[in-house]
Design a protein around this motif. Structure first.
Motif, PDB file in Angstrom:
ATOM      1  N   VAL A 298      39.998  31.085 -36.122  1.00 32.90           N
ATOM      2  CA  VAL A 298      40.005  32.146 -37.136  1.00 32.90           C
ATOM      3  C   VAL A 298      39.476  31.687 -38.488  1.00 32.90           C
ATOM      4  O   VAL A 298      39.133  32.494 -39.330  1.00 32.90           O
ATOM      5  CB  VAL A 298      41.420  32.732 -37.337  1.00 32.90           C
ATOM      6  N   GLU A 299      39.361  30.365 -38.716  1.00 34.70           N
ATOM      7  CA  GLU A 299      39.078  29.909 -40.075  1.00 34.70           C
ATOM      8  C   GLU A 299      37.721  30.362 -40.605  1.00 34.70           C
ATOM      9  O   GLU A 299      37.548  30.477 -41.807  1.00 34.70           O
ATOM     10  CB  GLU A 299      39.233  28.385 -40.192  1.00 34.70           C
ATOM     11  N   HIS A 300      36.780  30.673 -39.701  1.00 41.92           N
ATOM     12  CA  HIS A 300      35.466  31.086 -40.190  1.00 41.92           C
ATOM     13  C   HIS A 300      35.383  32.561 -40.531  1.00 41.92           C
ATOM     14  O   HIS A 300      34.425  32.996 -41.144  1.00 41.92           O
ATOM     15  CB  HIS A 300      34.391  30.725 -39.158  1.00 41.92           C
ATOM     16  N   VAL A 301      36.366  33.337 -40.123  1.00 39.68           N
ATOM     17  CA  VAL A 301      36.312  34.764 -40.447  1.00 39.68           C
ATOM     18  C   VAL A 301      37.494  35.238 -41.281  1.00 39.68           C
ATOM     19  O   VAL A 301      37.404  36.262 -41.951  1.00 39.68           O
ATOM     20  CB  VAL A 301      36.246  35.648 -39.180  1.00 39.68           C
ATOM     21  N   ALA A 302      38.590  34.476 -41.262  1.00 35.42           N
ATOM     22  CA  ALA A 302      39.795  34.975 -41.914  1.00 35.42           C
ATOM     23  C   ALA A 302      39.753  34.774 -43.425  1.00 35.42           C
ATOM     24  O   ALA A 302      39.197  33.797 -43.925  1.00 35.42           O
ATOM     25  CB  ALA A 302      41.017  34.286 -41.326  1.00 35.42           C
ATOM     26  N   ASP A 303      40.334  35.732 -44.159  1.00 39.31           N
ATOM     27  CA  ASP A 303      40.502  35.591 -45.598  1.00 39.31           C
ATOM     28  C   ASP A 303      41.828  34.908 -45.902  1.00 39.31           C
ATOM     29  O   ASP A 303      41.936  34.115 -46.811  1.00 39.31           O
ATOM     30  CB  ASP A 303      40.484  36.963 -46.270  1.00 39.31           C
ATOM     31  N   ARG A 304      42.824  35.281 -45.132  1.00 45.26           N
ATOM     32  CA  ARG A 304      44.143  34.681 -45.306  1.00 45.26           C
ATOM     33  C   ARG A 304      44.695  34.325 -43.942  1.00 45.26           C
ATOM     34  O   ARG A 304      44.341  34.940 -42.933  1.00 45.26           O
ATOM     35  CB  ARG A 304      45.110  35.678 -45.967  1.00 45.26           C
ATOM     36  N   VAL A 305      45.558  33.347 -43.919  1.00 44.74           N
ATOM     37  CA  VAL A 305      46.249  33.044 -42.667  1.00 44.74           C
ATOM     38  C   VAL A 305      47.755  33.029 -42.907  1.00 44.74           C
ATOM     39  O   VAL A 305      48.216  32.632 -43.977  1.00 44.74           O
ATOM     40  CB  VAL A 305      45.836  31.684 -42.050  1.00 44.74           C
ATOM     41  N   GLY A 306      48.472  33.502 -41.920  1.00 45.46           N
ATOM     42  CA  GLY A 306      49.925  33.412 -41.932  1.00 45.46           C
ATOM     43  C   GLY A 306      50.306  32.470 -40.802  1.00 45.46           C
ATOM     44  O   GLY A 306      49.705  32.526 -39.724  1.00 45.46           O
TER      45      GLY A 306
END
Lengths: 266, 302
Positions: B191-199
């Motif tokens: 997800v790191e290449h598309v996500a703005d935030r991570v939970g």
């Protein structure tokens, strides 16, 4: 037709065709041998029938008049085997309405459609009822056609009355299975409840009528309301059929309430 | 702007087993939110609660400001289940049409376009689809009605790398179109290449919510420098944010936390012939969150 009803009927199609063919073959074959049996009156003579144990005769509905058209049709088609086979069909389809897709995890995606659960269940049930009605109509035509061809002399109105009872009975068991499936989400539980209630109910209704200790239990079995009015002999038992219909409605309401508050697929 | 997804003290127990406890989370309009955690941490429980497949033990959740119980909300959501099951003799295309019909209709060309992008054969009967193809059908049904909110549970599982790239492109397009996306995964890299935030969720609890940009800022980087002549190790020791320095002749290896500024200025005194900087390893930070959390729990328990 609402989308989900149509979709469910599509899923049922193969099973419906299979069961219709099977039931029609069963009814057609057994009814048509009536004529040949009548040619040899010894088969069903009083002496021959008397050889069967009393309990077995009770289980088969008495068999006292099996040499008459009405008696034979009752014993073969409407007493035990006909309802047994058709009920199996209803229970299998009833399980496929909710419990089977829940176990297979395909129900989850359906639940996330913009349909509320009540409508989902009602449409699945409607498809079940329509499917069973279709099987009932085709088998009615076959039963009436075969008995008239075999020269049984049973009026169509009586066959219609008996067949309507058969439909209401299987609708009850189909709805029961769907209801238990909606409440617990497990096919095996639904199958067990329907099986035990059906088989125990049949035994209580047929053999229990002469055993005072359990005679009252007859009131609790749907089979009682199916058999007791003897529609093939006496025509429409409206009261009994109304009880079957109301019981089905109660099951459906129960299913709606139970499914509404369930965690699905857990 | 009001949150697209809003939960407050959302809790789910399966009997006595904790599925999710006290989740308070806002997902803002137009963001891609990566929901991370190991298997069994509570990601799927959260998602199923949002879609009203299961009901909370306590707390509340709203989607588009409405209760999750309202079926109309679900017409605006595209959902990919984590354990997608498709079976029976029905063809994938017919099933997609059915789903589209209930959601208010999708053009045939839209379905065909998505199928082409993901290289999915829709004429196959569903019971015969391979795992990867099932996942493709699942993605098509989630994206096809252009929902305002996409909820994707482990979307890349079973996809080959090429299709994963195409999928990530679809996610970016959806974000560009202003849609909101919640996607779960057990690996940050997905997800790191598309996500703005991570939970980050662990054992039923949300342990951290971070901006990917901030995470990147704090990321650990491995850097390698090659010079035209051997360099003295002392020049690079004690620089702020630089650690694990090792010098071998004309080459230097080290790890930097945050900005590389001090290292670059120190290196500029020599002649640099080659510089290698690995992608920031977010996974490492991710894991420190876990270990910190664990240490805290262990401490609290002691």
């Amino acid at each position: 037709m609402p989308t989900l009803v149509r979709k469910t009927l599509g899923e049922y199609r193969r099973a419906l065709v299979g069961w219709t063919v099977g039931l029609c073959a069963f009814l057609g074959m057994y009814i048509s041998i009536f004529a040949s049996m009548m040619k040899d009156p010894d088969t069903f003579s009083k002496q021959a029938i008397a050889k069967y144990p009393g309990a077995l005769r009770d289980l088969m509905g008495g068999m006292s008049d099996i040499a008459t058209g009405t008696g034979y049709l009752q014993a073969i088609a409407y007493q035990l085997l006909g309802p047994l086979l058709f009920t199996m069909c209803a229970v299998i389809l009833g399980n496929r309405a909710l419990a089977a897709p829940e176990e297979a995890k395909t129900l989850e995606l359906t639940l996330t459609l913009p349909i509320d659960r009540r409508r989902l269940l009602l449409e699945r049930w409607t498809a079940l009822a329509l499917g069973l009605l279709g099987v009932a109509l085709v088998t009615l035509v076959v039963a009436a056609g075969a008995s008239s061809a075999a020269g049984m002399g049973v009026p169509f109105g009586r066959i219609l009355a008996a067949h309507t009872g058969l439909f209401l009975l299987v609708l009850f068991f189909g709805t029961l299975t769907l209801c238990v499936g909606a409440a617990f989400g497990r096919r095996q539980i639904a199958l067990a409840v329907a099986g035990v209630w059906g088989v125990a109910g049949y035994i209580v209704e047929t053999m229990g009528r002469s055993v005072d200790a359990i005679a009252w239990l007859r009131w609790l079995t749907p089979v009682h309301y199916y058999l007791d009015g003897r529609p093939l002999y006496q025509g429409w038992p409206y009261g009994d059929y109304l009880v079957l219909l109301c019981a089905t409605a109660v099951l459906l309401m129960t299913a709606l309430l139970a499914f509404e508050r369930r965690d699905v697929g857990v | 702007m009001t949150a697209v997804v809003e939960t407050e003290g959302l809790t789910k127990f399966y009997g006595t087993r904790r599925g999710l406890e006290d989740l308070t989370l806002d997902i803002r309009p137009g963001e891609v939110f990566g929901y991370l955690g190991p298997n069994g941490a509570g990601k799927t429980t959260t998602i199923r609660l949002l879609l009203d497949v299961i009901r909370p033990t306590s707390g509340r959740a709203t989607v588009f400001g409405a209760s999750t119980r309202d079926p109309r909300v679900r017409a605006r959501i595209g959902y990919l289940p984590g354990e997608l099951a498709l079976e029976g003799g029905e063809r994938a295309r017919d099933y997609l049409r059915f789903l589209a019909g209930v959601r208010g209709g999708v053009s045939r060309s839209r379905i065909d376009d998505l199928a082409e992008r993901l290289d999915a054969d829709l004429s196959v009967r569903m019971g015969r689809l391979s795992k990867g193809n099932k996942q493709k059908v699942g993605l098509i049904q989630a994206f096809m009605h252009e929902p305002e909110l996409l909820i994707l549970d482990e979307p890349t599982s079973g996809l080959d790398p090429l299709v994963q790239q195409e999928f990530l492109a679809m996610v970016r397009e959806a974000r560009t179109a202003g849609r909101t996306i919640l996607m779960s995964s057990h690996v940050l890299a997905e997800v790191e290449h598309v996500a703005d935030r991570v939970g980050i969720v662990r054992a039923g609890r949300l342990v951290a919510v971070e901006d990917i940009a901030a995470l990147r800022e704090r990321a650990v980087r491995h850097v390698e420098l090659h010079f035209d002549a051997p360099v003295p190790r002392e020049d690079f020791e004690g620089l702020p944010g630089v650690r694990d320095v090792s010098v071998q002749g004309a080459s230097l290896r080290c790890t930097i936390d945050g900005r590389p500024d001090a290292l670059v200025k120190a290196a500029a005194r020599h002649t640099v012939v080659h510089l290698v900087s690995a992608e920031p390893d977010l996974e490492e930070i991710f894991l420190t969150y876990y270990s910190e959390e664990e240490a805290r729990h262990a401490h609290a328990g002691a």
